[in-house]
Scaffold this motif. Structure first.
Motif, short mmCIF file in Angstrom:
data_model
loop_
_atom_site.label_atom_id
_atom_site.label_comp_id
_atom_site.label_asym_id
_atom_site.label_seq_id
_atom_site.Cartn_x
_atom_site.Cartn_y
_atom_site.Cartn_z
N ARG A 77 0.82 -1.21 0.00
CA ARG A 77 0.00 0.00 0.00
C ARG A 77 0.85 1.26 0.00
O ARG A 77 0.35 2.34 -0.26
CB ARG A 77 -0.90 0.03 1.24
CG ARG A 77 -2.04 -0.95 1.24
CD ARG A 77 -2.88 -0.74 2.48
NE ARG A 77 -3.30 0.66 2.60
CZ ARG A 77 -3.78 1.19 3.71
NH1 ARG A 77 -3.86 0.46 4.81
NH2 ARG A 77 -4.15 2.46 3.74
N LEU A 78 2.12 1.13 0.35
CA LEU A 78 2.94 2.31 0.61
C LEU A 78 3.95 2.60 -0.48
O LEU A 78 4.82 3.45 -0.30
CB LEU A 78 3.66 2.14 1.95
CG LEU A 78 2.76 1.81 3.15
CD1 LEU A 78 3.60 1.64 4.39
CD2 LEU A 78 1.70 2.89 3.34
N PRO A 108 4.27 8.17 -0.79
CA PRO A 108 4.23 8.17 0.68
C PRO A 108 5.49 7.59 1.31
O PRO A 108 6.03 8.16 2.27
CB PRO A 108 2.99 7.32 1.00
CG PRO A 108 2.12 7.46 -0.19
CD PRO A 108 3.05 7.55 -1.37
N SER A 117 -7.92 4.51 5.47
CA SER A 117 -7.94 4.21 4.05
C SER A 117 -7.91 5.47 3.18
O SER A 117 -7.96 5.38 1.96
CB SER A 117 -9.19 3.39 3.71
OG SER A 117 -10.36 4.10 4.06
N PRO A 129 -6.09 9.22 1.79
CA PRO A 129 -4.71 9.63 1.46
C PRO A 129 -3.93 10.07 2.69
O PRO A 129 -2.74 9.77 2.82
CB PRO A 129 -4.93 10.79 0.49
CG PRO A 129 -6.24 10.51 -0.15
CD PRO A 129 -7.08 9.89 0.92
N SER A 149 -2.81 7.05 4.53
CA SER A 149 -1.68 6.41 3.85
C SER A 149 -0.36 7.09 4.21
O SER A 149 0.66 6.43 4.42
CB SER A 149 -1.90 6.46 2.33
OG SER A 149 -0.85 5.80 1.65
N MET A 198 0.52 6.11 7.78
CA MET A 198 0.98 4.72 7.82
C MET A 198 2.41 4.61 7.30
O MET A 198 3.23 3.88 7.87
CB MET A 198 0.05 3.83 7.00
CG MET A 198 0.37 2.35 7.10
SD MET A 198 -0.85 1.34 6.25
CE MET A 198 -0.19 -0.30 6.57
N ALA A 199 2.72 5.34 6.23
CA ALA A 199 4.08 5.32 5.69
C ALA A 199 5.07 5.91 6.70
O ALA A 199 6.16 5.37 6.92
CB ALA A 199 4.14 6.09 4.38
N ARG A 223 -8.34 0.03 1.01
CA ARG A 223 -7.44 0.46 -0.05
C ARG A 223 -7.21 1.95 0.08
O ARG A 223 -8.12 2.73 0.28
CB ARG A 223 -8.04 0.13 -1.42
CG ARG A 223 -8.27 -1.36 -1.61
CD ARG A 223 -8.85 -1.62 -3.00
NE ARG A 223 -7.92 -1.19 -4.05
CZ ARG A 223 -6.97 -1.99 -4.52
NH1 ARG A 223 -6.79 -3.18 -4.03
NH2 ARG A 223 -6.18 -1.56 -5.50
N ALA A 224 -5.98 2.38 -0.03
CA ALA A 224 -5.62 3.80 0.10
C ALA A 224 -5.23 4.37 -1.24
O ALA A 224 -4.61 3.70 -2.06
CB ALA A 224 -4.46 3.94 1.09
N GLU A 225 -5.62 5.62 -1.45
CA GLU A 225 -5.17 6.30 -2.65
C GLU A 225 -3.72 6.71 -2.52
O GLU A 225 -3.20 6.85 -1.42
CB GLU A 225 -6.03 7.55 -2.88
CG GLU A 225 -7.54 7.22 -2.99
CD GLU A 225 -8.33 8.50 -3.09
OE1 GLU A 225 -7.82 9.48 -3.65
OE2 GLU A 225 -9.45 8.53 -2.59
N SER A 226 -3.04 6.87 -3.64
CA SER A 226 -1.63 7.27 -3.61
C SER A 226 -1.50 8.78 -3.84
O SER A 226 -2.28 9.36 -4.59
CB SER A 226 -0.86 6.54 -4.72
OG SER A 226 -0.89 5.16 -4.49
#
Length: 410
Positions: free
Chosen positions: A83-84, A88, A143, A145, A148, A151-152, A406-409
């Motif tokens: 996901r990362l 991010p 979930s 942006p 994300s 989380m990163a 699901r996360a957007e980038s």
């Protein structure tokens, strides 16, 4: 220790582990306090510096080390690097490198010994990913942006310090350390490739057949991965933290394709979390509280003053770079929130200071001040971040967890 003291410790440590979530639940109507804070505080209470009811002997210490290994394993398991990828992770990595430079500078100022200063500064570069993820999940932002990015930031704030610990604690020359880390990277790559291969049909059948029996094939296989990676790290003269953390990443890949009608993946993860957060991890934090040098913290006003100083340094060293290096489109409030979440640090602060005190690289008084600052950070920073961003207060106490949205980038 007298012969009757150890049985009492074996009762009081799990009793403290039981009391911690009860206290967190009772305070929830006013403020969300992470359970780990109560585990440490109760450990201090029953330990030698306060009530003197329980002491740390070889058995208790061994259980604590198992808890530390399981904590790092679950931290690695929480991270979904898929996901990362991209922006991010790159921005989080750049922010951590800036934090590392600042932290080493701070460490050099507060300690004349360069190595001891590096250890003290390294604790300022960590992020409590397991604490902040549930807060974002409960507010529905994990979930998004922004989630994300957090989380990163947390993933790098856990993984990078562990690599640094492994390098610093090895005692080897830089060239030899690089070779050893390279060898461990090769071992990890082989393990990852093996975990990503399609699982044989017989293994899938065995996992399904033993999932709710005494066989527990999947759980035993994961524990074997943990033991093998820890053994590989120790064999290469690295710290076990690196092996345990990597084992979590490998195990997540190993179990990633278990998606059957009965939701075996969730069942397996629940069992692993039960072993970790239900038994071993609380033991580590309660025992860490028992080892907490409260006397030196309270006896010396200068040491006590270090607690708010370290709290501000966490914000300046870890939070400011994370907020400043965020994507250009991120608003001011979100930048402040990202910085506050990034500066939230306790579990790895406890881990790093425990290792440094045991190795003689850090005075126990300084370690106590760092842990005290970490406890204040998990109490204050996430709450302030939500207030700044206009979010609602979390509906449950912060603790380890994960989100699969699901996360957007960016």
């Amino acid at each position: 220790m007298s012969g009757g003291a150890q049985p009492l410790a074996l009762i009081l440590i799990p009793a403290a582990a039981v009391a911690a979530p009860l206290l967190a639940d009772r305070l929830l109507r006013w403020v969300a306090v992470p359970t780990v804070v109560f585990e440490i505080v109760l450990g201090v209470l029953i330990g030698p510096d306060v009530l003197n009811w329980a002491h740390v002997d070889s058995l208790v210490d061994a259980l604590s080390q198992f808890g530390l290994a399981m904590l790092m394993f679950l931290a690695g398991y929480e991270i979904d690097f898929g996901r990362l990828r991209g922006g991010p992770l790159r921005r989080a990595g750049a922010a951590w490198l800036v934090s590392l430079v600042l932290a080493l500078g701070v460490g050099a100022l507060v300690n004349r010994d360069p190595l001891n200063g590096a250890f003290a500064g390294l604790a300022l570069t960590t992020t409590a990913l397991g604490t902040i993820l549930p807060i974002l999940r409960d507010s529905g932002e994990l979930s998004s942006p922004f989630g994300s990015l957090v989380m990163a930031t947390g993933a790098v704030g856990e993984f990078a310090p562990i690599i640094a610990i492994a390098a610093l604690l090895s005692g080897n020359s830089p060239a030899r350390t690089a070779v050893i880390l390279g060898a461990f990277a090769v071992i990890t790559a082989v393990a990852v490739l093996g975990a990503r291969r399609p699982r044989p049909a017989w293994a899938t059948r065995l996992i399904e057949r033993t999932l709710r029996t005494s066989g527990q094939f999947a759980i035993r296989a994961v524990i074997l991965v943990l033991a093998a990676m820890v053994a590989a790290a120790l064999w290469l003269d690295l710290d076990m933290l690196l092996g345990a953390f990597t084992a979590g990443i490998v195990s997540r890949l190993l179990l990633s394709d278990i998606r059957q009608e009965e939701e075996e993946e969730e069942v397996i993860e629940a069992k692993l979390e039960s072993i970790g957060f239900g038994f071993l991890v609380p033991v580590f934090f309660v025992v860490s509280g028992m080892k907490f040098d409260l006397d030196s913290l309270l006896d010396d006003p200068g040491t006590l003053l270090l607690v708010p100083v370290f709290l501000l340094l966490l914000l300046a060293v870890r939070g400011v770079p994370a907020g400043l290096l965020a994507p250009a489109g991120l608003g001011p409030r979100d930048r402040v929130g990202l910085g506050l979440y990034g500066a939230t640090a306790l579990p790895l602060v406890v881990v790093i200071t425990t290792l440094e005190v045991d190795a003689g690289h850090l005075p126990s008084s300084t370690a106590a001040a760092l842990v005290g600052a970490g406890m204040l950070s998990v109490l204050a920073f996430p709450l302030v971040a939500q207030r700044v961003r206009g979010g609602a207060r979390p509906s449950a106490p912060a603790g380890p967890g994960r989100e699969r949205g699901r996360a957007e980038s960016w």
